[in-house]
Design a protein around this motif. Sequence first.
Motif, mmCIF file in Angstrom:
data_model
loop_
_atom_site.group_PDB
_atom_site.id
_atom_site.type_symbol
_atom_site.label_atom_id
_atom_site.label_comp_id
_atom_site.label_asym_id
_atom_site.label_seq_id
_atom_site.Cartn_x
_atom_site.Cartn_y
_atom_site.Cartn_z
ATOM 1 N N HIS A 730 0.816 -1.216 0.000
ATOM 2 C CA HIS A 730 0.000 0.000 0.000
ATOM 3 C C HIS A 730 0.850 1.266 0.000
ATOM 4 N N LEU A 731 2.121 1.161 0.390
ATOM 5 C CA LEU A 731 3.020 2.315 0.359
ATOM 6 C C LEU A 731 3.854 2.374 -0.914
ATOM 7 N N ALA A 732 3.931 1.259 -1.632
ATOM 8 C CA ALA A 732 4.804 1.191 -2.806
ATOM 9 C C ALA A 732 4.544 2.289 -3.826
ATOM 10 N N PRO A 733 3.292 2.683 -4.075
ATOM 11 C CA PRO A 733 3.074 3.736 -5.077
ATOM 12 C C PRO A 733 3.606 5.107 -4.670
ATOM 13 N N PHE A 734 4.078 5.242 -3.436
ATOM 14 C CA PHE A 734 4.445 6.558 -2.933
ATOM 15 C C PHE A 734 5.938 6.714 -2.678
ATOM 16 N N MET A 735 6.736 5.791 -3.196
ATOM 17 C CA MET A 735 8.179 5.937 -3.006
ATOM 18 C C MET A 735 8.745 6.930 -4.015
ATOM 19 N N ALA A 736 9.971 7.351 -3.761
ATOM 20 C CA ALA A 736 10.590 8.410 -4.549
ATOM 21 C C ALA A 736 10.724 8.024 -6.009
ATOM 22 N N ASP A 737 10.550 9.031 -6.887
ATOM 23 C CA ASP A 737 10.780 8.857 -8.308
ATOM 24 C C ASP A 737 11.909 9.793 -8.717
ATOM 25 N N HIS A 738 12.074 10.051 -10.010
ATOM 26 C CA HIS A 738 13.197 10.883 -10.468
ATOM 27 C C HIS A 738 12.805 11.595 -11.747
ATOM 28 N N VAL A 739 13.130 12.877 -11.822
ATOM 29 C CA VAL A 739 12.694 13.698 -12.945
ATOM 30 C C VAL A 739 13.346 13.291 -14.270
ATOM 31 N N LEU A 740 14.604 12.836 -14.227
ATOM 32 C CA LEU A 740 15.314 12.497 -15.460
ATOM 33 C C LEU A 740 15.303 11.011 -15.787
ATOM 34 N N GLN A 741 15.237 10.199 -14.754
ATOM 35 C CA GLN A 741 15.229 8.749 -14.953
ATOM 36 C C GLN A 741 14.116 8.147 -14.105
ATOM 37 N N PRO A 742 12.859 8.272 -14.553
ATOM 38 C CA PRO A 742 11.750 7.756 -13.747
ATOM 39 C C PRO A 742 11.952 6.293 -13.384
ATOM 40 N N THR A 743 11.705 5.992 -12.117
ATOM 41 C CA THR A 743 11.921 4.624 -11.636
ATOM 42 C C THR A 743 10.614 3.917 -11.315
ATOM 43 N N GLY A 744 9.513 4.662 -11.279
ATOM 44 C CA GLY A 744 8.255 4.071 -10.862
ATOM 45 C C GLY A 744 7.464 3.492 -12.009
ATOM 46 N N ALA A 745 6.384 2.816 -11.665
ATOM 47 C CA ALA A 745 5.499 2.234 -12.667
ATOM 48 C C ALA A 745 4.714 3.348 -13.369
ATOM 49 N N ALA A 746 4.141 3.016 -14.503
ATOM 50 C CA ALA A 746 3.458 4.020 -15.323
ATOM 51 C C ALA A 746 2.323 4.688 -14.557
ATOM 52 N N GLU A 747 1.636 3.928 -13.716
ATOM 53 C CA GLU A 747 0.499 4.504 -13.004
ATOM 54 C C GLU A 747 0.925 5.546 -11.976
ATOM 55 N N ARG A 748 2.239 5.607 -11.679
ATOM 56 C CA ARG A 748 2.721 6.595 -10.706
ATOM 57 C C ARG A 748 3.234 7.850 -11.399
ATOM 58 N N ALA A 749 3.227 7.856 -12.721
ATOM 59 C CA ALA A 749 3.910 8.914 -13.454
ATOM 60 C C ALA A 749 3.327 10.294 -13.183
ATOM 61 N N GLY A 754 8.666 13.670 -6.221
ATOM 62 C CA GLY A 754 10.039 14.042 -6.483
ATOM 63 C C GLY A 754 11.042 13.081 -5.896
ATOM 64 N N ALA A 755 12.292 13.351 -6.223
ATOM 65 C CA ALA A 755 13.406 12.522 -5.771
ATOM 66 C C ALA A 755 13.858 12.918 -4.378
ATOM 67 N N VAL A 756 14.592 12.019 -3.732
ATOM 68 C CA VAL A 756 15.230 12.328 -2.450
ATOM 69 C C VAL A 756 16.747 12.336 -2.577
ATOM 70 N N SER A 757 17.272 11.857 -3.714
ATOM 71 C CA SER A 757 18.707 11.848 -3.970
ATOM 72 C C SER A 757 18.936 12.278 -5.417
#
Length: 964
Positions: A730-749, A754-757
Amino acid sequence: MTDTLLSAPLACLEQRNAFIHRHLGPNADEIAHMCAAIGVADIDALIDQTVPAGIRLESPVPLAAPVPEHEALGALKAIATRNVLKKSLIGLGYYGTHTPAVILRNVMENPGWYTAYTPYQAEISQGRLEALLNYQQTVIDLTGLELANASLLDEATAAAEAMTMARRVSKSKSNIFFVDEACFPQTIDVVRTRAHYFGYELIYGNAEEAAAHDVFGALLQYPNARGEIVDLSSTIADLKQRGATVAIASDLMALVLLKSPGAMGADIALGSAQRFGVPMGFGGPHAAFFATREAYVRSMPGRIIGVSKDARGNTALRMTLQTREQHIRREKANSNICTSQVLLANMAGFYAVYHGPQGLRTIAARIHRLTALLAQGLRDAGFEPGQHAFFDTIEIDAGARAPAILAAAREAGYNLRSASGTRLGLSVDETTTRGDIAAVLGCFGATADLDALDRAVAAAGGALPAGLLRRDAILTHPVFNSHHTEHEILRYLKKLQNRDLALDHSMISLGSCTMKLNATSEMIPVTWPEFANVHPFAPREQASGYLEMIEGLADYLRAVTGFPAISMQPNSGAQGEYAGLVAIARYHASRGEAQRNVCLIPRSAHGTNPATAQMCGMQVVVVDCDDSGNVDVADLRTKAEKHATELAALMITYPSTHGVFEESIREICAIVHQHGGQVYMDGANLNAQVGLTSPATIGADVSHMNLHKTFCIPHGGGGPGMGPIGLAAHLAPFMADHVLQPTGAAERANLGQGAVSAAAFGSASILPISWMYITMMGGEGLKRATEVAILNANYLAGRLKAHYPVLYTGSRGRVAHECIIDIRPIKAATGISEVDIAKRLMDYGFHAPTMSFPVAGTIMIEPTESEDLAELDRFVAAMIAIRDEIRQIEAGTWPANDNPLKNAPHTQADFIGDWTRPYSRQQAVFPLPWVAANKFWPSVNRIDDVHGDRNLFCACVPVDEYRD
């Protein structure tokens, strides 16, 4: 025996699990001896007495069988070769660099440097401290500011720290922070994340527009992401006149030639030291630099190395001022930073030492010359660079031809940056050659006579504005002008290494820090070109090997933690804490419960926990502990009920920070969930869980994993580290993503997370270490490592308890993987403190365990699973001998203020000098027979901490003040 082996089946000779026995210290006979010594039949019986049955795993961790070292290396090499190595002209803070081979072999690949611990025990860390002081001096000189810290985690998080520091020191009442829209995109991404939870408003625009706004601070980039160089002096002056604090993100290599941020009036300068000899490594680890004015020293984040005096009055180095301040100030801390990038800062500092000021000028001038050749060649071909003044980066508007040029460049072996649909960015670095310039020009359809171009560019003086050329001297200290041959630098590196105690000398039994074996086979892949030389923003298809390795490690961590989702982005444990709480905050907000902002934290928690909670905009409510050191469940229930509508999370460490498996942990998690909160588990003590239980099994919703603790990434003298997080579904959709290299699934786009690193996968180049460790250990090996870690800790506790009280144990008298011994009764009786014992251990050849954490006046010991019985017994013998020395003070044989403990550590100068002390020289420096066989000599006597803080000096010391 030989006959038996010759007749054995082949399967018995394969040694598939050989690495397990390489990693574990005790052998089978030693394990049996230790079990007997503590009164258990075997390890299984000990685990039954230690780990609550209600949280034990019902089945083994679903991991494959162990793999021999050579096979694991072969498998990882096959994965690595799937990375496609092209020359990246992408820039954005990441550049090709030549790591001097002498630094690569003798620092980056040298366990004498990478297995050392954070230099809290300064007397046996003088080499590393001097290296860091060199780094600080490099940053001070190039930024033109008065003070630098010993590094931060990456450029983007350093910018976020600059923003929060600006709020602390600014005179403005505004809540608005200005961000130069030409900052690196990943920096803006991280700053946006951080600002949201601090409640700051961000506005963006051209740097020259910053002073038109009422802001408490501003972040400007120089040179900026487009490569532009402008004089920011008037903008900075206008901002400061309005009470704002100004930070400039910059580039150390550019500053070799350019006017410094300090000279332009900036309050803070920051950036990455990566291009000073540290490989790109798909994003890290890299040392971020951070400098400011001395007036702001107490507001600066991170660690600072300072100069003090030892007991003989000689110059000595130490960490100064706010070191570990988050453990003191907790939720009022300036930052949750608990580490830095020491190994990489050391490399960057040595790069400056090796090349010296003239060498750096030559490298920087060559980079600029090649960039100017590229710009002129493109200009002659009809492509006008968008910048008239630049250092190493240009942007070209190629119109509709941009995609074809980008593709042609990739076909030719080069990655350019796609700045927009029509604009291409090109950044030149130290590794770029004349041939590369010709090839890249060819991708644009341009041909050029480079010699003719060179003459023209040289005659014009390049593209650096005369008014922005550096006029002041840099790196004038002798250390930067003395070690330019390989013999000189090699001997200097060895001289410094000899002043540091690391795991290559003896055990470092630090509680909560897990200083275990960093096996050579785990370390070898880090410097393979296929991992070292990949740009973090290279096209994904070029990093397929990296992505396969990262996903493989993520699968391993899923199996170990029980969580379905893993984020590799956080590049330290503290960053993992932050990423985990951010995910929790996003989750609550998505459910319309943004008001949930109360974080329950046990009084025993790591200081980073409350610091992290306040960074996420949460209110910290402290939960009491009972007399046995466990969470007071009644107090927890009362506070959870009181704050039920606002409860966001509980942050808890398991086993507890007191070194015990709390039996009420499931009840604790249930109470928090019952009142709408989420459970964040601090992964500092995961080394006591793996294979026996897991955060998800216990009831946590999110947990970070210190890969530099449990999974064998070395501490590097204070960094690098990695702190990935595992999350429940239930928390997985809310982890950090990245503006230049998105790491999340399409539904999180579209969630705008934002990123944390700075890099999508944090410090990716050190992830092979943990991949190798888990691959070689397999499920059975990981479980055995946990069991032996618990056995070793209980063995030490059992051997020492007759001499030092063990403060906390479980209901059956057992500790987890670490134990706390209480020094307070000794201090009350004799005046001997935990500090005195720590310094005296140096004379026995040991680094001290953790002092006064989590309980003041105590020592926390964690032997890890990698120490064998002989090493454990040597440590026990040292501690017992020290207790006997204390008894002589109690008996009056030695004065309370003149004894081996109060005078420790003893140096060679003590040994050969005049001797008037009431104990012998032999007692001082060779207190047990085996000490002389492997004597480690502290290079300075006990350091005066107060002198160093009162006489703040954090730059290189004049050579004549050192005594070798």
